[in-house]
Design an enzyme around this catalytic site. Structure first.
Site, PDB file in Angstrom:
ATOM      1  N   SER A 233       0.519  -1.020   6.162  1.00 17.09           N
ATOM      2  CA  SER A 233      -0.540  -1.625   5.366  1.00 17.09           C
ATOM      3  C   SER A 233      -0.778  -3.068   5.803  1.00 17.09           C
ATOM      4  O   SER A 233      -1.092  -3.313   6.964  1.00 17.09           O
ATOM      5  CB  SER A 233      -0.177  -1.496   3.892  1.00 17.09           C
ATOM      6  OG  SER A 233      -1.293  -1.616   3.074  1.00 17.09           O
ATOM      7  N   ASP A 466      -7.051   7.682   3.107  1.00 20.80           N
ATOM      8  CA  ASP A 466      -6.221   6.586   2.613  1.00 20.80           C
ATOM      9  C   ASP A 466      -7.027   5.789   1.597  1.00 20.80           C
ATOM     10  O   ASP A 466      -8.117   5.300   1.911  1.00 20.80           O
ATOM     11  CB  ASP A 466      -5.806   5.699   3.783  1.00 20.80           C
ATOM     12  CG  ASP A 466      -4.761   4.655   3.401  1.00 20.80           C
ATOM     13  OD1 ASP A 466      -4.883   4.062   2.306  1.00 20.80           O
ATOM     14  OD2 ASP A 466      -3.836   4.419   4.195  1.00 20.80           O
ATOM     15  N   HIS A 493      -1.501   6.600   0.923  1.00 21.05           N
ATOM     16  CA  HIS A 493      -1.481   5.327   1.626  1.00 21.05           C
ATOM     17  C   HIS A 493      -0.213   5.226   2.458  1.00 21.05           C
ATOM     18  O   HIS A 493       0.874   5.056   1.928  1.00 21.05           O
ATOM     19  CB  HIS A 493      -1.553   4.177   0.624  1.00 21.05           C
ATOM     20  CG  HIS A 493      -1.612   2.824   1.256  1.00 21.05           C
ATOM     21  ND1 HIS A 493      -2.431   2.545   2.333  1.00 21.05           N
ATOM     22  CD2 HIS A 493      -0.955   1.664   0.975  1.00 21.05           C
ATOM     23  CE1 HIS A 493      -2.289   1.282   2.676  1.00 21.05           C
ATOM     24  NE2 HIS A 493      -1.381   0.730   1.875  1.00 21.05           N
TER      25      HIS A 493
END
Length: 523
Positions: A233, A466, A493
């Site tokens: 991320s 996502d 995610h």
């Protein structure tokens, strides 16, 4: 209305692990030899020798683990790494970055640096990733709390626990001029408290720009000639920035749940809203197939039923065992927390069912998980650090027309979050009132220039649905880095080392054997 959502793979419930390896491969993809991570020591930047050459004092992690949180486990030790607050002034003030280590259990290849995302996420527990795997056998797994975060010092702090509770109870949905003025007054007050309690000198140096330099110091003091890294991320932004800054120092890198460094921050938020709408739709499709779905059995009516449950909280919080009650803001936060991963859809169904019965405990628990609130009422500093980092990483929007347009676009992208109170106007974001200037800005990376500078083959992993980091951002990042792309067809995610053998096998082959994934690999 527009809501920045932290980009945190590990915090969202996905497994996050870092693995890096070095070796040469034969045409069959089996290792001919394995060397330490890198063939030659990377040069130490002039003037920073005392930081790169410092000796670490490894010891118990107990002093670095916040009270009330689980210990890191047996076999994990910790140390502090001294870094300059301002790399342009290495003889000035210093900060301490805390790192954790789980030693390789077998024939050691090198160190593996991990980051779970955020920004603002503590990474010390990442050292325990990969337990029982070949990766843990061959590498020292290294977690770290980036500067200002978690156990690292000084720490970014803006609000007291009581002030944070009060802020979460506020409902900022009034888009009239009066409501906008009140919201901006709150932002100005928050920014002033950050400046007072953290100090502007440190706030000016908590961004990605400095963290990637800290990462290179960590590489140096661990004795690794080349950096091995896996970022999830927001950790992909750290990775791409490190690759841009120190291309010659990279050994191998996997970036999962990518941010596009060229993307405008407003576009990023709108696309994130679109991603959460997609995740909500997927949750609805699953929910209505079950007999206990609190949104009914008709997907066409589910969004309206959802809003009928949460929108009344704008006027009156739901009752909870905790005296705080469930505010509208916390209800939305709890829902978004659960949409990070299908693993959280069961508690989300339960939370919405409880809300239908007038109780908000389950959604409040989900919101507390996201906000970093402990059972004793204390908070981690993840939210304060999140705001501090994003406000120095990108220029703030100061155009009121653009702020209003962004709010309208977000409502259109994520209609399940639209409270119906849009006016075409909106408050300026907190960053418009931040006490220090931004040190970064969106820009494209040049894959040929990076390759010419010595950047090796990297790998980007992107998930089709996502909710927080849309798939296309991963495609675009892979192009800018000249990296191989692994596509995961799913709704969550981040995915690496989360149990999907197709993804994990390709990632392990890359790290262990330097074997790039096959072109177009989709899992």
């Amino acid at each position: 209305m527009s809501k920045f959502v932290r980009l945190s793979g590990a915090l969202a419930g996905s497994a996050a692990v870092l693995v890096l390896v070095v070796g040469c491969t034969s045409s069959e993809g089996t290792p001919e030899s394995v060397e330490p991570a890198g063939s030659a020591a990377s040069a130490v930047p002039s003037g920073l020798e005392k930081f790169y050459e410092q000796t670490l004092d490894w010891g118990s992690c107990d002093q670095f683990v916040e009270e009330g949180t689980a210990p890191l486990g047996r076999g994990v030790d910790c140390a502090e790494v001294s870094v300059p607050v301002d790399y342009a002034n290495p003889n000035g003030d210093t900060a301490k970055v805390v790192i954790s280590r789980s030693k390789a259990t077998g024939d050691r290849i090198g160190s593996l640096l991990l980051n779970p995302g955020g920004p603002g996420g503590s990474g010390l527990s990442m050292a325990t990733s990969g337990s029982g795997t070949e990766l843990q056998e061959r590498f020292d797994m290294i977690g770290f709390d980036p500067r200002g975060i978690g156990a690292s010092t000084p720490q970014v702090r803006c609000l007291t626990p009581e002030e944070t509770d009060a802020e979460r109870a506020e409902v900022n949905v009034d888009m009239t001029p009066e409501g906008i003025a009140l919201a901006e007054a709150d932002s100005k007050d928050y920014a002033a408290k950050c400046a007072e309690r953290t100090g502007t000198e440190f706030l000016a140096h908590v961004g990605t720009y400095e963290v990637v330099r800290d990462m290179d110091v960590i590489r140096g003091v661990l004795g690794d000639p080349k950096m091995n890294y896996l970022g999830f991320s927001y950790g992909t932004r750290l990775g791409s920035a490190y690759a841009e800054t120190f291309p010659q120092n990279v050994r191998a890198m996997v970036l999962d749940g990518a941010l596009d460094p060229e993307q405008d921050p407003v576009d990023e938020v709108v696309l994130q809203g679109q991603g959460f709408q997609g995740a909500f739709d997927a949750f609805v499709a699953d929910c209505v197939s079950r007999t206990d779905c609190p949104l009914g059995d008709d997907p066409a009516q589910a969004q309206a039923r959802f809003q009928a449950l949460v929108d009344p909280l704008i006027e009156k919080p739901a009752q909870t065992t905790d005296p705080r009650g469930l505010s509208y803001s916390d209800a939305i936060t709890g829902v978004q927390q659960a949409l990070y991963s299908p693993q959280l859809w069961t508690p989300l169904r339960g939370g919405l069912s409880s809300l239908a019965d007038g109780r908000g405990d389950s959604l409040l628990n989900l919101a507390d998980m996201y906000e970093g609130r402990e059972d004793d009422g204390s908070y981690s500093n993840i939210n304060d650090a999140f705001n501090a980092i994003r406000c120095v990483d990108d220029p703030a929007t100061t155009d009121r027309a653009e702020a209003g347009e962004s709010d309208t676009r977000y409502r259109e992208a994520a209609p399940f979050l639209d409270d119906g109170r849009g006016t075409g106007q909106a408050p300026l974001d907190l960053c418009a009132f931040w006490p220090v200037p931004a040190t970064g800005s969106p820009h494209a990376l040049d894959p040929q220039a990076l390759a010419d500078a010595g950047l090796p083959q990297l790998v980007v992993v992107s998930t089709t649905q996502d909710p927080a980091t849309p798939y296309q951002a991963g495609v675009d990042l892979a192009k800018q880095l000249g990296a191989a792309l692994i596509t995961f067809d799913g709704t969550q995610h981040t995915v690496v080392l989360d149990g999907n053998s197709c993804v994990d096998d390709a990632v392990v082959d890359y790290f262990v054997y330097l074997k790039a994934p096959e072109e177009g690999l989709t899992c």
